[in-house]
Design an enzyme around this catalytic site. Sequence first.
Site, PDB file in Angstrom:
ATOM      1  N   GLU A  53      46.012  38.692  49.995  1.00 46.79           N
ATOM      2  CA  GLU A  53      46.115  37.395  49.043  1.00 46.79           C
ATOM      3  C   GLU A  53      46.164  38.911  47.712  1.00 46.79           C
ATOM      4  O   GLU A  53      47.216  38.361  46.676  1.00 46.79           O
ATOM      5  CB  GLU A  53      44.461  37.236  47.798  1.00 46.79           C
ATOM      6  CG  GLU A  53      45.077  35.951  46.984  1.00 46.79           C
ATOM      7  CD  GLU A  53      44.788  36.724  45.176  1.00 46.79           C
ATOM      8  OE1 GLU A  53      45.542  35.794  44.235  1.00 46.79           O
ATOM      9  OE2 GLU A  53      44.335  38.162  44.777  1.00 46.79           O
ATOM     10  N   ASP A  54      45.910  39.663  47.307  1.00 42.15           N
ATOM     11  CA  ASP A  54      46.126  40.804  46.677  1.00 42.15           C
ATOM     12  C   ASP A  54      46.007  42.774  47.478  1.00 42.15           C
ATOM     13  O   ASP A  54      45.225  42.767  48.497  1.00 42.15           O
ATOM     14  CB  ASP A  54      44.767  40.892  45.278  1.00 42.15           C
ATOM     15  CG  ASP A  54      45.680  41.677  44.543  1.00 42.15           C
ATOM     16  OD1 ASP A  54      46.285  42.124  44.409  1.00 42.15           O
ATOM     17  OD2 ASP A  54      44.546  41.651  43.891  1.00 42.15           O
ATOM     18  N   HIS A 114      39.237  38.580  46.508  1.00 43.49           N
ATOM     19  CA  HIS A 114      40.196  38.041  46.249  1.00 43.49           C
ATOM     20  C   HIS A 114      40.850  38.987  45.651  1.00 43.49           C
ATOM     21  O   HIS A 114      41.609  39.637  46.431  1.00 43.49           O
ATOM     22  CB  HIS A 114      39.684  36.600  45.305  1.00 43.49           C
ATOM     23  CG  HIS A 114      40.598  35.736  44.140  1.00 43.49           C
ATOM     24  ND1 HIS A 114      39.979  34.622  43.975  1.00 43.49           N
ATOM     25  CD2 HIS A 114      41.586  35.719  44.589  1.00 43.49           C
ATOM     26  CE1 HIS A 114      41.439  33.611  43.862  1.00 43.49           C
ATOM     27  NE2 HIS A 114      42.308  34.308  44.006  1.00 43.49           N
ATOM     28  N   ILE A 116      41.291  42.136  43.423  1.00 45.28           N
ATOM     29  CA  ILE A 116      41.047  44.202  43.930  1.00 45.28           C
ATOM     30  C   ILE A 116      42.156  44.908  42.928  1.00 45.28           C
ATOM     31  O   ILE A 116      42.837  44.497  42.205  1.00 45.28           O
ATOM     32  CB  ILE A 116      41.686  44.565  45.541  1.00 45.28           C
ATOM     33  CG1 ILE A 116      42.618  44.150  45.677  1.00 45.28           C
ATOM     34  CG2 ILE A 116      41.125  43.723  46.214  1.00 45.28           C
ATOM     35  CD1 ILE A 116      43.031  45.237  47.089  1.00 45.28           C
ATOM     36  N   HIS A 133      34.106  35.302  46.189  1.00 49.08           N
ATOM     37  CA  HIS A 133      33.332  34.223  46.084  1.00 49.08           C
ATOM     38  C   HIS A 133      32.500  33.844  47.065  1.00 49.08           C
ATOM     39  O   HIS A 133      32.907  32.926  48.316  1.00 49.08           O
ATOM     40  CB  HIS A 133      34.436  33.491  46.530  1.00 49.08           C
ATOM     41  CG  HIS A 133      35.529  33.613  44.910  1.00 49.08           C
ATOM     42  ND1 HIS A 133      34.855  33.382  43.817  1.00 49.08           N
ATOM     43  CD2 HIS A 133      36.978  34.349  45.466  1.00 49.08           C
ATOM     44  CE1 HIS A 133      36.255  33.445  42.855  1.00 49.08           C
ATOM     45  NE2 HIS A 133      36.876  34.505  43.946  1.00 49.08           N
ATOM     46  N   ASN A 167      38.738  35.810  38.222  1.00 48.82           N
ATOM     47  CA  ASN A 167      40.356  35.466  40.135  1.00 48.82           C
ATOM     48  C   ASN A 167      40.907  37.274  40.124  1.00 48.82           C
ATOM     49  O   ASN A 167      41.441  37.005  41.527  1.00 48.82           O
ATOM     50  CB  ASN A 167      41.912  34.839  39.023  1.00 48.82           C
ATOM     51  CG  ASN A 167      42.865  34.696  39.682  1.00 48.82           C
ATOM     52  OD1 ASN A 167      43.430  35.730  40.333  1.00 48.82           O
ATOM     53  ND2 ASN A 167      42.858  33.198  40.678  1.00 48.82           N
ATOM     54  N   ASP A 168      40.788  37.382  38.879  1.00 45.64           N
ATOM     55  CA  ASP A 168      41.124  39.248  39.323  1.00 45.64           C
ATOM     56  C   ASP A 168      40.753  40.666  37.959  1.00 45.64           C
ATOM     57  O   ASP A 168      39.941  39.699  37.635  1.00 45.64           O
ATOM     58  CB  ASP A 168      43.290  38.790  38.902  1.00 45.64           C
ATOM     59  CG  ASP A 168      43.436  40.731  39.970  1.00 45.64           C
ATOM     60  OD1 ASP A 168      42.471  41.135  40.534  1.00 45.64           O
ATOM     61  OD2 ASP A 168      44.941  40.905  39.386  1.00 45.64           O
ATOM     62  N   ASN A 223      45.275  34.424  35.706  1.00 45.63           N
ATOM     63  CA  ASN A 223      45.169  35.085  37.056  1.00 45.63           C
ATOM     64  C   ASN A 223      45.776  36.623  37.541  1.00 45.63           C
ATOM     65  O   ASN A 223      44.193  36.795  37.022  1.00 45.63           O
ATOM     66  CB  ASN A 223      46.761  34.406  38.200  1.00 45.63           C
ATOM     67  CG  ASN A 223      46.837  33.824  39.514  1.00 45.63           C
ATOM     68  OD1 ASN A 223      46.736  35.228  40.120  1.00 45.63           O
ATOM     69  ND2 ASN A 223      45.809  32.804  40.146  1.00 45.63           N
ATOM     70  N   ASP A 268      52.006  35.083  40.495  1.00 43.85           N
ATOM     71  CA  ASP A 268      50.601  35.295  40.768  1.00 43.85           C
ATOM     72  C   ASP A 268      49.751  36.796  40.487  1.00 43.85           C
ATOM     73  O   ASP A 268      49.479  36.440  39.042  1.00 43.85           O
ATOM     74  CB  ASP A 268      50.117  34.807  42.118  1.00 43.85           C
ATOM     75  CG  ASP A 268      48.721  34.518  42.665  1.00 43.85           C
ATOM     76  OD1 ASP A 268      47.947  35.636  42.570  1.00 43.85           O
ATOM     77  OD2 ASP A 268      48.868  33.746  44.027  1.00 43.85           O
ATOM     78  N   ASN A 269      49.840  37.174  41.073  1.00 39.57           N
ATOM     79  CA  ASN A 269      49.117  38.927  40.891  1.00 39.57           C
ATOM     80  C   ASN A 269      50.473  39.772  40.181  1.00 39.57           C
ATOM     81  O   ASN A 269      51.543  39.884  40.912  1.00 39.57           O
ATOM     82  CB  ASN A 269      48.516  39.938  42.480  1.00 39.57           C
ATOM     83  CG  ASN A 269      46.924  38.812  42.368  1.00 39.57           C
ATOM     84  OD1 ASN A 269      46.421  38.550  41.644  1.00 39.57           O
ATOM     85  ND2 ASN A 269      47.271  38.278  43.792  1.00 39.57           N
TER      86      ASN A 269
END
Length: 354
Positions: A53-54, A114, A116, A133, A167-168, A223, A268-269
């Site tokens: 995800e990241d 999630h 980082i 989470h 989220n981030d 986000n 998103d990221n």
Amino acid sequence: MGRLVALGLLGIALALLGERLLALRNRLKASREIESIDLPNCHLIKGIEAGAEDIDILPNGLAFFSVGLKFPGLHSFAPNKPGGILMMDLNEEKARALELRISRGFDLASFNPHGISTFIDTDDTVYLFVVNHPEFKNTVEIFKFEEEENSLVHLKTIRHELLPSTNDVIAVGPMHFYATNDHYFSDPFLKYLETYLNLHWANVVYYSPNEVKVVAEGFDSANGINISPDKKYIYVADILAHEIHVLEKQPDMNLTQSKVLPLDTLVDNLSIDPFSGDIWAGCHPNGQKLFVYDPNNPPSSEVLRIQNILSEKPTVSTVYANNGSVLQGSSVASVYDGKLLIGTLYHRALYCEL
């Protein structure tokens, strides 16, 4: 007469529900399709099968991957396997992703990482901040990276009422960070209602051992978050509003809005090229495909490069796009020395030579 009033109220309610549903489809870009834009020298990264995800890359080329995210309403290719942190040395000719060991006492069974962020202290100590989470709750975990041991030493778990739907995170000190809340509520039903009604209650929080406060608010769904190379600006992706917000950091750590960059995709990221200051964004061209998973019509992937975001006319270019045949649901794109890493919400990860 009473029946007519009841029918009238029902009609109004159905019309409002229909309008909200249509608005949600527009925010999800539910009708958008893309054409693939390939890069010539890419391969899938072995060992990443259920999302990265990241991604965050240190100045020395060590890349950290947050893998195995599981979340209510999202597909998972490994629903019963805990998440983890992988590392890849991008200076190696045949770089491999290896899972980092985590110190005893940390609950690995419920690890659900999630967003980082890394931080290098004045004594060269490397800290890794991880949004976690466990059992679908919200924490920020702080680790110290031990390079010689290929391990993470867990230092602290942070829980706070101002971090209900984290989220981030972007680290700005050894125990200091900004974090995005993609929703105001933590309860799944209230989150859905908040999104459906388009309440714009999401926010950004600053955390330090001495002070925790909301420093920016009014987002549809805050986000990805990152910081400019000169540390003067914080960038926040508002995924459902299709925007990147440029926020100026004040001496008291509050944030004031400088500009908003509208885009035609769900951002998103965000990753920053430390030399050029360019923003690299992992994006979702069609959010409905992301949340309503169909293996025969999978979510697509898109990587944007934003140059000179502080200028009057930033340059936005699509570097990579795929219809899901190779990469599904791109959530992050990070660069180092001519190499591009693309992670996904729950699928594979891609390594490319630019």
